[in-house]
Design a protein around this motif. Structure first.
Motif: not given
Ligand SMILES: Cc1cc2nc3c(=O)[nH]c(=O)nc-3n(C[C@H](O)[C@H](O)[C@H](O)COP(=O)(O)O)c2cc1C
Length: 195
Positions: A41-43, A137-142, A20-26, A36-39, A144-146
């Protein structure tokens, strides 16, 4: 001792867990790395199960858009050994860092994790001139996920603002990423919006 791949503040990386891969903030502050990873998500699910996460440093805008909205095929992951644990990173990563992740706090919405470094590696050192199109692209993707969940018109306006910056400042790869982004959130490129 690590190579110190993170910089202070929030590092927007591609986090890999098992297949599994997803953009996340470290979040790196005062020598502590957190996520901080939201419930839901696969992550979050995989980290709870396996206790590790890999931060991938990659500068392909399409990877940010794709991994935010869909899964990657198994061929895009590579196994690595880190302190006796088999972890997975992206095959295309320029650098990666594997971490042990422990739950510091759990809220109704999210897991707050503390990360400790297991191993990090630079695969190839590339130079990345600052490009506002890539950043947008990064901003728009953030946004867009919301937007996908809320359909908030303010997010729609922000996406359109960043889309115009991508068109002005980006290259072919950013334009391709933008087109892909629009397919996920159901906005047409030239759409002025219903609001
Ligand atoms: C640049 C960027 C940063 C993100 N950071 C986070 C984060 O820190 N925590 C989080 O829960 N979701 C974050 N997201 C949203 C997740 O990437 C998104 O919900 C994703 O669908 C999760 O995929 P998964 O279900 O494979 O884990 C971020 C999205 C982007 C584009």
């Amino acid at each position: 001792m690590g190579l110190g791949l993170l910089r202070e503040g929030i590092n927007e990386v591609i986090a890999t867990t098992w297949q599994n891969a997803a953009p996340m903030g470290l979040i790196y502050r005062n020598q502590v790395i957190r996520m901080v990873v939201f419930h839901g998500s696969h992550t979050a699910e995989r980290i709870s199960q396996d206790g590790w996460v890999v931060s991938n440093f990659i500068f392909d805008p399409l990877v940010y858009v794709r991994t935010a909205f869909e899964d990657l095929p198994p061929g895009e992951f590579l196994d690595e050994e880190a302190e006796g644990i088999t972890v997975q990173r992206l095959a295309g990563a320029e650098a990666w860092a594997a971490y042990h992740a422990s739950v510091e706090q759990e809220t109704d919405d999210a897991l707050i994790l503390t990360l400790s470094l297991l191993k990090e590696e630079v695969c190839r050192a590339a130079f990345h001139p600052v490009n506002r199109g890539f950043n947008s692209i990064i901003e728009a993707t953030v946004h867009a996920t919301r937007f996908q969940n809320s359909h908030d018109p303010r997010l729609y306006d922000l996406i359109r603002h960043h889309a115009s910056l991508v068109r002005r400042c980006g290259g072919a790869r950013e334009l391709e990423a933008l087109d892909l982004l629009f397919t996920y959130i159901d906005i047409k490129s030239g759409d002025t919006g219903p609001w």
